[in-house]
Design an enzyme around this catalytic site. Structure first.
Site, short mmCIF file in Angstrom:
data_model
loop_
_atom_site.label_atom_id
_atom_site.label_comp_id
_atom_site.label_asym_id
_atom_site.label_seq_id
_atom_site.Cartn_x
_atom_site.Cartn_y
_atom_site.Cartn_z
N HIS A 71 1.27 -1.01 -0.03
CA HIS A 71 -0.06 0.00 -0.11
C HIS A 71 1.09 1.41 -0.10
O HIS A 71 -0.01 2.15 0.03
CB HIS A 71 -0.71 0.26 1.43
CG HIS A 71 -0.22 -0.17 2.07
ND1 HIS A 71 0.08 -0.61 3.00
CD2 HIS A 71 -0.40 1.37 3.21
CE1 HIS A 71 0.72 -0.13 4.07
NE2 HIS A 71 0.00 1.71 4.13
N GLU A 75 3.07 5.18 -2.74
CA GLU A 75 3.48 6.99 -2.16
C GLU A 75 4.88 7.19 -1.90
O GLU A 75 5.41 7.96 -1.62
CB GLU A 75 2.66 7.24 -1.28
CG GLU A 75 2.37 8.43 -0.53
CD GLU A 75 0.83 8.49 0.43
OE1 GLU A 75 0.20 7.89 -0.08
OE2 GLU A 75 1.10 8.50 1.46
N ASP A 76 5.37 5.76 -0.83
CA ASP A 76 6.87 6.75 -0.47
C ASP A 76 8.45 5.64 -1.08
O ASP A 76 8.86 5.80 -1.07
CB ASP A 76 6.69 5.80 1.21
CG ASP A 76 5.82 6.51 1.74
OD1 ASP A 76 5.02 7.55 1.41
OD2 ASP A 76 5.27 5.92 3.19
N ASP A 132 -4.62 0.01 7.68
CA ASP A 132 -3.56 1.00 7.64
C ASP A 132 -3.67 2.15 9.03
O ASP A 132 -3.04 2.43 9.72
CB ASP A 132 -3.55 2.25 6.20
CG ASP A 132 -2.22 3.02 6.22
OD1 ASP A 132 -0.97 2.48 6.71
OD2 ASP A 132 -2.04 4.00 5.73
P1 NDP Z 1 2.33 12.96 9.77
O1 NDP Z 1 1.21 12.61 8.13
O2 NDP Z 1 3.09 14.27 9.18
O3 NDP Z 1 2.86 11.84 10.23
C1 NDP Z 1 2.47 10.66 10.25
C2 NDP Z 1 1.84 9.51 9.18
O4 NDP Z 1 3.48 8.94 9.41
C3 NDP Z 1 1.46 7.93 9.19
O5 NDP Z 1 0.24 8.85 9.09
C4 NDP Z 1 2.21 7.15 9.03
O6 NDP Z 1 1.67 6.88 7.09
C5 NDP Z 1 3.58 8.12 8.90
N1 NDP Z 1 4.19 7.30 9.97
C6 NDP Z 1 6.03 6.45 10.46
N2 NDP Z 1 6.11 6.86 11.05
C7 NDP Z 1 5.06 6.12 12.18
C8 NDP Z 1 4.87 6.11 13.24
N3 NDP Z 1 5.38 5.60 14.01
N4 NDP Z 1 3.16 5.98 14.24
C9 NDP Z 1 2.65 6.87 13.50
N5 NDP Z 1 2.55 7.03 11.71
C10 NDP Z 1 4.26 6.69 11.63
O7 NDP Z 1 1.23 13.43 9.72
P2 NDP Z 1 0.88 14.82 10.32
O8 NDP Z 1 1.61 16.10 10.28
O9 NDP Z 1 -0.30 14.80 10.18
O10 NDP Z 1 0.03 15.01 12.31
C11 NDP Z 1 -0.86 14.68 12.56
C12 NDP Z 1 -1.97 15.90 12.83
O11 NDP Z 1 -1.34 16.29 14.06
C13 NDP Z 1 -2.47 16.54 12.16
O12 NDP Z 1 -3.73 16.30 12.04
C14 NDP Z 1 -1.49 17.48 12.16
O13 NDP Z 1 -3.23 18.56 11.42
C15 NDP Z 1 -1.06 17.57 13.04
N6 NDP Z 1 -0.76 18.58 13.64
C16 NDP Z 1 -0.26 19.45 14.69
C17 NDP Z 1 1.43 20.18 14.97
C18 NDP Z 1 1.37 20.17 16.32
O14 NDP Z 1 2.60 20.92 16.58
N7 NDP Z 1 0.09 19.69 17.34
C19 NDP Z 1 1.63 19.85 13.87
C20 NDP Z 1 1.46 19.83 12.38
C21 NDP Z 1 0.57 18.82 13.06
P3 NDP Z 1 2.44 5.71 6.79
O15 NDP Z 1 1.20 4.95 6.73
O16 NDP Z 1 1.78 6.51 4.64
O17 NDP Z 1 3.69 5.55 6.68
ZN ZN Z 2 0.40 3.12 5.80
#
Ligand code: NDP
Ligand code: ZN
Length: 206
Positions: A71, A75-76, A132
């Site tokens: 999946h 994307e990555d 996911d």
């Molecule tokens: P990101 O999309 O940057 O990161 C999350 C994604 O990273 C996951 O969907 C996953 O995608 C991948 N991933 C890799 N390692 C991990 C791990 N250990 N745990 C979980 N995910 C992992 O997240 P966002 O920037 O969207 O941040 C989340 C929320 O926080 C958003 O709603 C945003 O609005 C908010 N936010 C808050 C901030 C704050 O300081 N309060 C600052 C910036 C954002 P995959 O399945 O594709 O690998």
């Molecule tokens: Zn994923």
């Protein structure tokens, strides 16, 4: 890839072989990537966990299972839709395409699009999406990205619940697992947030 025979073979109509081939393909494509957790876990753990989550909930068909394993490859990594088509067939390639974000868009727009697109996904793509999200919220709760604040972790959990709303009616047990993990995660974050307010020591947010 050229010196690794078998990775790009056409589908064999043998589910076990295709599953192993997909696992090896994804492991190869994600080989230089790590998850964002403290331990910098190998990236391949995540798609394998997503596929295992489906299997544990009775979803044993090849298309969603291969979709889960593959999946994040488009994307990555530099994997193309055409490569997936040739190696795993049109149905699997389509599922991966359905769950792939357009990386030319900003993160905010991508997140909004996931919410809007969820109800339009095929059943197999919804299954992959739910698996996911289950795996990602589990990670955000138990092995979060380094330096994420409690607030950011909570924002992430709440966003996934908006995507989930569009995926419901697909597999009751899988959705119940998501709901249970989300609920306990929100409670856990609430507790750690309260603890921090009472004891403002950054080390206390484990
Ligand atoms: P990101 O999309 O940057 O990161 C999350 C994604 O990273 C996951 O969907 C996953 O995608 C991948 N991933 C890799 N390692 C991990 C791990 N250990 N745990 C979980 N995910 C992992 O997240 P966002 O920037 O969207 O941040 C989340 C929320 O926080 C958003 O709603 C945003 O609005 C908010 N936010 C808050 C901030 C704050 O300081 N309060 C600052 C910036 C954002 P995959 O399945 O594709 O690998
Ligand atoms: Zn994923």
């Amino acid at each position: 890839m050229q010196d690794k025979p078998g990775l790009e073979d056409a589908p064999m109509n043998n589910p076990v072989l295709d599953l192993l081939r997909a696992a090896r393909f994804a492991a190869d494509r994600h080989r230089d990537q790590r998850r964002k957790d403290e331990a910098a876990s190998p990236y391949i753990n995540h798609p394998l966990a997503a596929a295992e989550t489906l299997a544990r909930h009775g979803e044993l068909q090849v298309v969603p299972l291969l979709g889960a394993i593959l999946h994040d490859t488009i994307e990555d990594t530099d994997t193309t839709l055409d490569e997936l088509r040739k190696a795993f067939g049109e149905a699997v390639a389509q599922v991966v395409a359905e769950v792939t974000d357009d990386r030319t868009l900003t993160k905010e727009v991508r997140k909004q699009k996931q919410v809007e697109k969820a109800p339009t996904l095929s059943r197999a793509a919804k299954l992959v999406k739910i698996a996911d999200k289950i795996c990602n919220i589990t990670d955000v709760i138990h092995s979060p990205p380094r330096k994420w604040s409690t607030e950011r972790r909570r924002d992430y959990l709440l966003w996934t619940s908006r995507v989930m709303d569009g995926c419901r009616g697909t597999n009751e047990a899988l959705e119940a697992t998501y709901d249970r993990i989300l609920q306990s995660g929100l409670e856990r974050l609430e507790e750690s947030g309260l603890q921090r307010l009472e004891n403002p020591n950054p080390d206390s947010d484990s």
